[in-house]
Design a protein around this motif. Structure first.
Motif, PDB file in Angstrom:
ATOM      1  N   SER A  72       1.170   3.543  -3.364  1.00 10.93           N
ATOM      2  CA  SER A  72       0.640   4.896  -3.183  1.00 10.93           C
ATOM      3  C   SER A  72       1.687   5.948  -3.518  1.00 10.93           C
ATOM      4  CB  SER A  72       0.158   5.090  -1.742  1.00 10.93           C
ATOM      5  OG  SER A  72      -0.935   4.253  -1.460  1.00 10.93           O
ATOM      6  N   ARG A  73       2.905   5.740  -3.061  1.00 15.53           N
ATOM      7  CA  ARG A  73       3.984   6.694  -3.369  1.00 15.53           C
ATOM      8  C   ARG A  73       4.258   6.738  -4.868  1.00 15.53           C
ATOM      9  NH1 ARG A  73       8.502   7.298   1.008  1.00 15.53           N
ATOM     10  NH2 ARG A  73       7.390   6.781   2.901  1.00 15.53           N
ATOM     11  N   HIS A 114       2.254   6.131  -7.386  1.00 17.68           N
ATOM     12  CA  HIS A 114       1.186   6.793  -8.129  1.00 17.68           C
ATOM     13  C   HIS A 114       0.904   8.219  -7.637  1.00 17.68           C
ATOM     14  CE1 HIS A 114       0.168   3.390 -10.590  1.00 17.68           C
ATOM     15  NE2 HIS A 114       0.022   2.615  -9.531  1.00 17.68           N
ATOM     16  N   GLY A 115       1.442   8.571  -6.464  1.00 23.61           N
ATOM     17  CA  GLY A 115       1.190   9.900  -5.912  1.00 23.61           C
ATOM     18  C   GLY A 115      -0.240  10.091  -5.450  1.00 23.61           C
ATOM     19  N   ARG A 116      -0.884   8.993  -5.064  1.00 25.44           N
ATOM     20  CA  ARG A 116      -2.274   9.004  -4.590  1.00 25.44           C
ATOM     21  C   ARG A 116      -2.510   7.727  -3.800  1.00 25.44           C
ATOM     22  NH1 ARG A 116      -4.214   4.892  -7.305  1.00 25.44           N
ATOM     23  NH2 ARG A 116      -3.734   4.580  -9.500  1.00 25.44           N
ATOM     24  N   PRO A 117      -3.586   7.650  -3.025  1.00 20.61           N
ATOM     25  CA  PRO A 117      -3.866   6.391  -2.326  1.00 20.61           C
ATOM     26  C   PRO A 117      -4.036   5.244  -3.328  1.00 20.61           C
ATOM     27  CG  PRO A 117      -5.201   8.161  -1.418  1.00 20.61           C
ATOM     28  CD  PRO A 117      -4.535   8.718  -2.656  1.00 20.61           C
ATOM     29  N   ALA A 118      -3.403   4.138  -3.021  1.00 24.23           N
ATOM     30  CA  ALA A 118      -3.468   2.961  -3.892  1.00 24.23           C
ATOM     31  C   ALA A 118      -4.838   2.313  -3.816  1.00 24.23           C
ATOM     32  CB  ALA A 118      -2.405   1.949  -3.483  1.00 24.23           C
ATOM     33  N   ASP A 143       0.845  -1.189   0.000  1.00 24.76           N
ATOM     34  CA  ASP A 143       0.000   0.000   0.000  1.00 24.76           C
ATOM     35  C   ASP A 143       0.887   1.248   0.000  1.00 24.76           C
ATOM     36  OD1 ASP A 143      -2.043   1.879   0.256  1.00 24.76           O
ATOM     37  OD2 ASP A 143      -2.565   1.295   2.295  1.00 24.76           O
ATOM     38  N   GLU A 177      -4.626  -2.660  -7.008  1.00 27.50           N
ATOM     39  CA  GLU A 177      -3.221  -2.318  -7.295  1.00 27.50           C
ATOM     40  C   GLU A 177      -2.294  -2.919  -6.247  1.00 27.50           C
ATOM     41  OE1 GLU A 177      -3.667   2.012  -9.481  1.00 27.50           O
ATOM     42  OE2 GLU A 177      -3.799   1.928  -7.286  1.00 27.50           O
TER      43      GLU A 177
END
Length: 162
Positions: free
Chosen positions: A31-32, A34-38, A27, A42
């Motif tokens: 998340s890092r 994609h720069g958003r919550p996973a 997670d 994913e």
């Protein structure tokens, strides 16, 4: 209330504790990336792409850091040809960062690797995993040439054990 000590011990990758911390690890890194919550799918896909069933003797090791019942982090190692240990799955819960948990995990991993007769440890990481890169430098890893072609890696480290 007294503070409980942080204990590091081996765990089976398929154990409930190891599975939970593995999902939190994925997670965090997804998340890092994609720069958003996973998204849940994913996280599961990332975990499936990097199996951990070989993080058990005699092919490897998975360590968990615990404080009481809480799992604070993990670190794994796979034995590779040439008596090299490949470090993987290094993670510390965000709430436990900055408390020496990562350093403790890496010291235990190094100790176990030496006991198994390994001569070096290596690992790869990404640019956005700043805390990880700082930890590896802190415990004596030197950044160098690529040792794999993992599409998500752009920093490679090595530490000689002899």
């Amino acid at each position: 209330m007294p503070v409980l000590p942080i204990l590091v011990s081996a765990a089976a990758p398929a154990s409930a504790e190891a599975e939970k911390v593995s999902l939190r690890y994925y997670d965090d890194i997804v998340s890092r990336y994609h720069g958003r919550p996973a998204l849940q799918q994913e996280i599961v896909a990332a975990q499936a792409g990097y199996p951990s069933d070989d993080l058990v003797a005699p092919t490897g090791l998975l360590l968990l850091a615990r404080q009481g019942r809480a799992v604070l982090g993990c670190a794994g190692m796979r034995i590779r040809p040439g008596d090299i240990g490949e470090v993987t799955r290094v993670f510390v819960e965000p709430t436990a960062r900055g408390q020496g948990v990562g350093r403790l995990l890496m010291q235990n991993l190094e100790s176990e690797s030496r006991a198994q007769g390994l001569t070096a440890l290596r690992l790869d990481t990404r640019t956005d995993l700043i805390e990880a890169r700082s930890l590896y430098a802190l415990v004596g890893f030197i950044e160098g040439e690529a040792h794999n072609t993992d599409p998500y890696a752009n920093h490679w480290f090595r530490k000689e054990l002899r």
